[in-house]
Design a protein around this motif. Structure first.
Motif, mmCIF file in Angstrom:
data_model
loop_
_atom_site.group_PDB
_atom_site.id
_atom_site.type_symbol
_atom_site.label_atom_id
_atom_site.label_comp_id
_atom_site.label_asym_id
_atom_site.label_seq_id
_atom_site.Cartn_x
_atom_site.Cartn_y
_atom_site.Cartn_z
ATOM 1 N N GLU A 106 0.814 -1.086 -0.085
ATOM 2 C CA GLU A 106 -0.054 -0.138 0.000
ATOM 3 C C GLU A 106 0.865 1.283 -0.155
ATOM 4 O O GLU A 106 0.646 2.213 0.859
ATOM 5 C CB GLU A 106 -1.000 -0.138 1.242
ATOM 6 C CG GLU A 106 -2.023 -1.046 0.939
ATOM 7 C CD GLU A 106 -2.977 -1.079 2.110
ATOM 8 O OE1 GLU A 106 -2.855 -0.541 3.123
ATOM 9 O OE2 GLU A 106 -4.280 -1.737 1.860
ATOM 10 N N THR A 107 2.088 1.220 -0.996
ATOM 11 C CA THR A 107 2.941 2.167 -0.954
ATOM 12 C C THR A 107 2.516 2.708 -2.500
ATOM 13 O O THR A 107 2.348 2.114 -3.193
ATOM 14 C CB THR A 107 4.197 1.937 -0.664
ATOM 15 O OG1 THR A 107 4.599 0.956 -1.722
ATOM 16 C CG2 THR A 107 4.320 1.561 0.697
ATOM 17 N N ARG A 129 -1.921 4.898 3.422
ATOM 18 C CA ARG A 129 -2.919 4.917 4.632
ATOM 19 C C ARG A 129 -2.569 6.315 5.567
ATOM 20 O O ARG A 129 -3.183 6.619 6.523
ATOM 21 C CB ARG A 129 -2.558 3.803 5.474
ATOM 22 C CG ARG A 129 -3.073 2.311 5.004
ATOM 23 C CD ARG A 129 -4.525 2.308 4.949
ATOM 24 N NE ARG A 129 -4.984 0.942 4.109
ATOM 25 C CZ ARG A 129 -6.383 0.676 3.991
ATOM 26 N NH1 ARG A 129 -7.275 1.252 4.447
ATOM 27 N NH2 ARG A 129 -6.759 -0.253 3.307
ATOM 28 N N ASP A 130 -1.261 6.891 5.269
ATOM 29 C CA ASP A 130 -0.962 8.076 5.992
ATOM 30 C C ASP A 130 -1.918 9.238 5.536
ATOM 31 O O ASP A 130 -1.998 10.138 6.202
ATOM 32 C CB ASP A 130 0.526 8.498 5.624
ATOM 33 C CG ASP A 130 1.563 7.504 6.564
ATOM 34 O OD1 ASP A 130 1.298 6.791 7.219
ATOM 35 O OD2 ASP A 130 2.607 7.623 5.991
ATOM 36 N N SER A 133 -8.179 6.604 3.819
ATOM 37 C CA SER A 133 -8.510 5.076 3.239
ATOM 38 C C SER A 133 -8.902 4.985 1.976
ATOM 39 O O SER A 133 -9.413 3.913 1.480
ATOM 40 C CB SER A 133 -9.805 4.609 4.090
ATOM 41 O OG SER A 133 -10.803 5.428 3.905
ATOM 42 N N PHE A 134 -8.646 5.757 0.912
ATOM 43 C CA PHE A 134 -9.107 5.799 -0.414
ATOM 44 C C PHE A 134 -8.251 4.778 -1.340
ATOM 45 O O PHE A 134 -8.620 4.305 -2.106
ATOM 46 C CB PHE A 134 -9.069 7.326 -1.191
ATOM 47 C CG PHE A 134 -7.722 7.786 -0.959
ATOM 48 C CD1 PHE A 134 -6.854 7.429 -2.003
ATOM 49 C CD2 PHE A 134 -7.209 8.650 -0.039
ATOM 50 C CE1 PHE A 134 -5.515 8.299 -2.089
ATOM 51 C CE2 PHE A 134 -5.939 9.145 -0.011
ATOM 52 C CZ PHE A 134 -5.161 8.983 -1.082
ATOM 53 N N ILE A 135 -7.222 4.365 -0.561
ATOM 54 C CA ILE A 135 -6.651 3.074 -1.405
ATOM 55 C C ILE A 135 -7.543 2.009 -1.606
ATOM 56 O O ILE A 135 -7.300 1.171 -2.574
ATOM 57 C CB ILE A 135 -5.364 2.508 -0.415
ATOM 58 C CG1 ILE A 135 -4.709 1.547 -0.897
ATOM 59 C CG2 ILE A 135 -5.979 2.316 0.897
ATOM 60 C CD1 ILE A 135 -3.991 1.783 -2.254
ATOM 61 N N THR A 155 -10.759 10.933 3.833
ATOM 62 C CA THR A 155 -9.585 11.545 4.281
ATOM 63 C C THR A 155 -9.546 12.636 5.368
ATOM 64 O O THR A 155 -8.592 13.215 5.919
ATOM 65 C CB THR A 155 -9.339 12.517 3.010
ATOM 66 O OG1 THR A 155 -10.416 13.153 2.735
ATOM 67 C CG2 THR A 155 -8.764 11.427 1.774
ATOM 68 N N ARG A 156 -10.664 12.702 5.882
ATOM 69 C CA ARG A 156 -10.828 13.886 6.896
ATOM 70 C C ARG A 156 -10.069 13.851 8.013
ATOM 71 O O ARG A 156 -9.437 14.528 8.775
ATOM 72 C CB ARG A 156 -12.383 13.939 7.490
ATOM 73 C CG ARG A 156 -12.923 12.952 8.210
ATOM 74 C CD ARG A 156 -14.405 13.240 8.469
ATOM 75 N NE ARG A 156 -15.049 12.142 8.994
ATOM 76 C CZ ARG A 156 -16.425 11.694 8.423
ATOM 77 N NH1 ARG A 156 -16.946 12.493 7.800
ATOM 78 N NH2 ARG A 156 -16.876 10.697 8.743
ATOM 79 N N ASP A 157 -9.676 12.491 8.569
ATOM 80 C CA ASP A 157 -8.633 12.247 9.692
ATOM 81 C C ASP A 157 -7.341 12.725 9.356
ATOM 82 O O ASP A 157 -6.573 12.565 10.205
ATOM 83 C CB ASP A 157 -9.031 10.932 10.403
ATOM 84 C CG ASP A 157 -10.655 10.615 10.814
ATOM 85 O OD1 ASP A 157 -10.887 11.646 11.259
ATOM 86 O OD2 ASP A 157 -10.759 9.396 11.066
ATOM 87 N N SER A 158 -6.993 12.565 7.908
ATOM 88 C CA SER A 158 -5.591 12.635 7.593
ATOM 89 C C SER A 158 -5.645 14.102 6.810
ATOM 90 O O SER A 158 -4.526 14.335 6.161
ATOM 91 C CB SER A 158 -5.342 11.632 6.575
ATOM 92 O OG SER A 158 -5.331 10.476 7.093
ATOM 93 N N ALA A 159 -6.497 14.927 7.006
ATOM 94 C CA ALA A 159 -6.610 16.232 6.063
ATOM 95 C C ALA A 159 -5.340 17.202 6.531
ATOM 96 O O ALA A 159 -4.922 17.679 5.655
ATOM 97 C CB ALA A 159 -7.880 16.805 6.476
#
Length: 198
Positions: A106-107, A129-130, A133-135, A155-159
């Protein structure tokens, strides 16, 4: 006093502070209203929203250019980079390019990007995943079109991490080989905006 008209003029509208930016294209005319003494007493303005027509023409032109430019190319990475650059210009992105994906880990290895003036490239190895979760969508072969990374559940938690690299809008198009995610073509915007899935 002569009338002034324009066709397909580009405007950007933001409904409220911090809200998404909407790109519009308008045909309009400014017609001076002359009184009995030959003086301008006002200006008549009429406009038409021609956004759909202009975007359709831009898409058609982009497809023609893409066909012309990749006709003699035979390497997928070169084709992907060329496609990313053309898509970026058509949709007004600030950055675009492609990355080689290791689906198991997942890179994504981001290759040199096309960037608008003043925009820093995003290169090197990144873990999907950084950034959300759109992967999962990409692995399934579904394009990811997110108009505001701060609001989308993927993406909101990683915005904050996305904003740190100049991404408020994320467009990812997966390229699968034998059913496995192999490449991703991307476009980024620094400000939230409304995007169409079409």
């Amino acid at each position: 006093a002569l009338p002034y008209s324009t066709s397909g003029s580009h405007f950007r509208r933001q409904g409220h502070p911090g809200g998404p930016v909407v790109d519009l294209y308008l045909d309009f005319v400014f017609q001076p209203m002359i009184d009995d003494n030959g003086l301008v007493e006002g200006i008549f303005v009429e406009g038409f929203d021609v956004t759909a027509r202009v975007l359709q023409v831009k898409r058609q032109d982009a497809l023609i250019e893409l066909g012309d430019r990749i006709r003699d190319l035979d390497e997928v990475p070169v084709i992907a980079q060329t496609a990313a650059e053309i898509v970026a210009r058509v949709i007004g992105a600030s950055r675009a390019g492609f990355g080689t994906v290791d689906a198991a880990r997942e890179t994504v290895l981001m290759h040199p990007n096309w960037c608008a003036e003043g925009v820093e490239p995003v290169t090197g190895l990144h873990h999907f995943r950084d950034y959300g979760s759109f992967i999962e969508d990409l692995k399934a072969g579904r394009p990811v079109i997110i108009g505001d990374v701060a609001k989308d559940p993927r993406t909101r938690d990683s915005a904050e991490a996305l904003h740190a690299i100049g991404i408020s809008v994320l467009v990812n198009v997966p390229i699968l080989e034998h059913g496995v995610l192999d490449l991703v073509v991307f476009a980024h915007y620094p400000q939230a905006r409304e995007l169409s899935n079409e």
